[in-house]
Design an enzyme around this catalytic site. Structure first.
Site, PDB file in Angstrom:
ATOM      1  N   LYS A  73     -10.015  -0.269  10.465  1.00 36.76           N
ATOM      2  CA  LYS A  73     -10.274  -1.541   9.761  1.00 36.76           C
ATOM      3  C   LYS A  73     -10.570  -2.664  10.757  1.00 36.76           C
ATOM      4  CE  LYS A  73      -6.908  -0.374   6.172  1.00 36.76           C
ATOM      5  NZ  LYS A  73      -7.626   0.252   5.073  1.00 36.76           N
TER       6      LYS A  73
ATOM      7  N   HIS B  32       0.876  -1.189   0.000  1.00 40.57           N
ATOM      8  CA  HIS B  32       0.000   0.000   0.000  1.00 40.57           C
ATOM      9  C   HIS B  32       0.908   1.234   0.000  1.00 40.57           C
ATOM     10  CE1 HIS B  32      -2.730   2.997   1.833  1.00 40.57           C
ATOM     11  NE2 HIS B  32      -3.730   2.206   1.502  1.00 40.57           N
TER      12      HIS B  32
ATOM     13  N   GLN C 209      -4.159  -5.063   7.125  1.00 46.66           N
ATOM     14  CA  GLN C 209      -5.198  -5.992   6.656  1.00 46.66           C
ATOM     15  C   GLN C 209      -5.155  -7.297   7.434  1.00 46.66           C
ATOM     16  OE1 GLN C 209      -7.589  -5.260   4.470  1.00 46.66           O
ATOM     17  NE2 GLN C 209      -6.781  -3.316   3.711  1.00 46.66           N
TER      18      GLN C 209
ATOM     19  N   CYS D 162      -4.714   2.432  -3.592  1.00 46.13           N
ATOM     20  CA  CYS D 162      -3.447   2.949  -3.043  1.00 46.13           C
ATOM     21  C   CYS D 162      -2.335   1.927  -3.241  1.00 46.13           C
ATOM     22  CB  CYS D 162      -3.583   3.324  -1.565  1.00 46.13           C
ATOM     23  SG  CYS D 162      -4.685   4.702  -1.289  1.00 46.13           S
TER      24      CYS D 162
ATOM     25  N   ASP E 203       3.525  -4.463   7.694  1.00 48.78           N
ATOM     26  CA  ASP E 203       2.289  -3.692   7.628  1.00 48.78           C
ATOM     27  C   ASP E 203       1.137  -4.663   7.900  1.00 48.78           C
ATOM     28  OD1 ASP E 203      -0.042  -2.425   6.920  1.00 48.78           O
ATOM     29  OD2 ASP E 203       0.698  -1.645   5.013  1.00 48.78           O
TER      30      ASP E 203
HETATM   31  N1  PLP Z   1      -1.563  -0.656   4.533  1.00 46.41           N
HETATM   32  C1  PLP Z   1      -2.550  -1.387   3.994  1.00 46.41           C
HETATM   33  C2  PLP Z   1      -2.244  -2.779   3.513  1.00 46.41           C
HETATM   34  C3  PLP Z   1      -3.832  -0.859   3.885  1.00 46.41           C
HETATM   35  O1  PLP Z   1      -4.802  -1.578   3.324  1.00 46.41           O
HETATM   36  C4  PLP Z   1      -4.072   0.457   4.363  1.00 46.41           C
HETATM   37  C5  PLP Z   1      -5.419   1.073   4.232  1.00 46.41           C
HETATM   38  O2  PLP Z   1      -6.099   0.940   3.254  1.00 46.41           O
HETATM   39  C6  PLP Z   1      -3.016   1.166   4.929  1.00 46.41           C
HETATM   40  C7  PLP Z   1      -1.778   0.583   5.007  1.00 46.41           C
HETATM   41  C8  PLP Z   1      -3.191   2.567   5.457  1.00 46.41           C
HETATM   42  O3  PLP Z   1      -3.969   2.585   6.578  1.00 46.41           O
HETATM   43  P1  PLP Z   1      -4.448   3.986   7.184  1.00 46.41           P
HETATM   44  O4  PLP Z   1      -4.966   4.796   6.043  1.00 46.41           O
HETATM   45  O5  PLP Z   1      -5.507   3.603   8.152  1.00 46.41           O
HETATM   46  O6  PLP Z   1      -3.286   4.623   7.831  1.00 46.41           O
END
Ligand code: PLP
Length: 406
Positions: free
Chosen positions: A225, A122, A202, A364, A199
């Site tokens: 999430k 992401h 998910q 993203c 990360d």
């Molecule tokens: N990493 C992953 C795999 C995600 O799916 C997301 C959110 O869509 C993020 C990071 C970013 O999370 P946040 O926008 O809550 O900081």
């Protein structure tokens, strides 16, 4: 296993209609709905127990501080961290990864040092590392996924050189749903002295996570999430890595002493938490994680595995539909494209008329879209309250899209 009807009743929004149809909420990968216990916890935090934390000597400040600080223990339990001090509160994964980029990586990386990333990260796990490339000449090394959307841990480890300073990798792709074998990556990286940031945005939603078993140095989660409030989150930073870090943001709460000449810092975790935090949001996140642990993350994983295999089976019957990412054991996240001219945005718009919420776009994850040769997909991402009936409703909606758009 839990009672799905009871679980659905816990989420008030699920009983509403959208466009005259019962809501089928399949955009959990973007953000999940909230159970009543979370809504109640946030309401109580504001209606009965609100004050700023850490600073006051009065009753409400102490109460709010106790409620807020108790969540550190809840998150430590949820992730099986060794100590509460290894949990840093923040507004979500984006802030957590930026903390590591600014506080740990930037001060120690030199031009030519390398960070290994997968192509399916992401942007939150890409852009903070691009900052280091732009500003400090750090080199980003990319590992592509396999054709089925899996990531070969050996390819990640083979990319390690004597200039590698960090591996930053997702535990679960937000596009494919692929679960990455981060434990093998961490074991191999540790043998080479390379830290690993995972990360977990998910993965932590879909399966039990044990950061000590994984053996990672950093593990980021995001509250919204995890059925908690937006603007809540945390990052696990192993104690030894915390000692190598500088604070990222300066301000109130993170100091020990401030004079005109010098500043000294509070001990971690407060050292990394400047300013008035998301008090009610964090308390709401605590309620969400208690809710998940009461259900049992093994049960959540088992329920979603049933949904994933049922959905995969139904998708396989539609020869005009492409599912991006088919690796075994994937989470119930399906990125869909259709043969012909159908655009993901049109698919999403038609499904919306049927009360079905999916996400359309690049998610993203632009480097991954480029790798796949697509500009966008329609993503159906399931959560703990979804049902096989909702899979059927999605299939009917997709058949309508095919009729209208093909
Ligand atoms: N990493 C992953 C795999 C995600 O799916 C997301 C959110 O869509 C993020 C990071 C970013 O999370 P946040 O926008 O809550 O900081």
């Amino acid at each position: 296993m839990f009672d799905i009807n009871q679980v659905r009743a816990d989420f008030p929004i699920l009983s509403r209609q959208v466009n005259g149809q019962p809501l089928t909420y399949l955009d959990n990968g973007a953000s999940a709905q909230k159970p009543q216990v979370v809504i109640d916890a946030v309401t109580r935090a504001y209606a009965e127990e609100y004050s700023n934390v850490h600073r006051g000597l009065h009753y409400l400040s102490n109460l709010a501080t106790d409620k807020y600080e108790a969540v550190r223990g809840t998150i430590a339990r949820f992730l099986n961290a060794a100590t509460e001090a290894e949990i840093i509160f923040n507004s979500g994964t984006t802030e957590g990864i930026n903390l590591v980029s600014y506080g740990w990586a930037a001060p120690r990386m030199r031009a030519g040092d390398e960070i290994i990333l997968s192509t399916m990260e992401h942007h939150a796990n890409i852009v903070p590392w691009h900052f280091l490339r732009e500003r400090q000449g750090v080199v980003l090394k990319w590992i592509d996924p396999e054709p089925d959307g899996s990531l070969d841990p050996q390819k990640v480890l083979d990319a390690i050189s004597d200039r590698t300073r960090l591996i930053a990798v997702t535990h679960c792709s937000n596009v494919f749903g692929t679960v990455v074998d981060v434990k093998t990556i961490c074991a191999g990286a540790r043998a080479e002295g390379v830290p690993v940031l995972v990360d977990g945005s998910q993965a932590a939603v879909h399966k039990p996570v044990d950061v000590q078993d994984i053996g990672c140095d950093f593990y980021a989660i995001t509250g919204h999430k995890l059925y908690g409030p937006s603007g809540s989150g945390a990052i696990y930073i192993r104690a030894d890595r915390q000692t190598e870090m500088q604070p990222f943001m300066g301000g109130g709460d993170m100091i020990n002493e401030v004079s005109k000449e010098v500043v000294t810092y509070a001990a971690p975790p407060l050292k990394f938490e400047a300013g008035t935090p998301g008090i009610a949001q964090t308390i709401g996140l605590g309620a969400a994680l208690e809710y998940l642990m009461d259900l049992g993350m093994e049960n959540v994983a088992a329920h979603e595995a049933t949904l994933a295999s049922y959905a995969a089976e139904r998708f396989a019957g539609l020869n005009w539909l492409n599912v991006q990412g088919t690796a075994p054991g994937k989470a119930a996240i399906f990125s869909l494209t259709m043969n012909g001219a159908a655009h993901a945005h049109d698919i999403s718009t038609i499904l919306d008329k049927k009360g079905i919420a999916v996400r359309a776009g690049h998610h993203c994850a632009k480097p991954l879209m480029e790798h796949l040769g697509v500009s966008a997909t329609a993503r159906a991402s399931f959560g703990l309250y979804n049902t096989t009936d909702e899979v059927d409703r999605l299939i009917e909606g997709l058949e309508l899209c095919h009729r209208l758009l093909a």
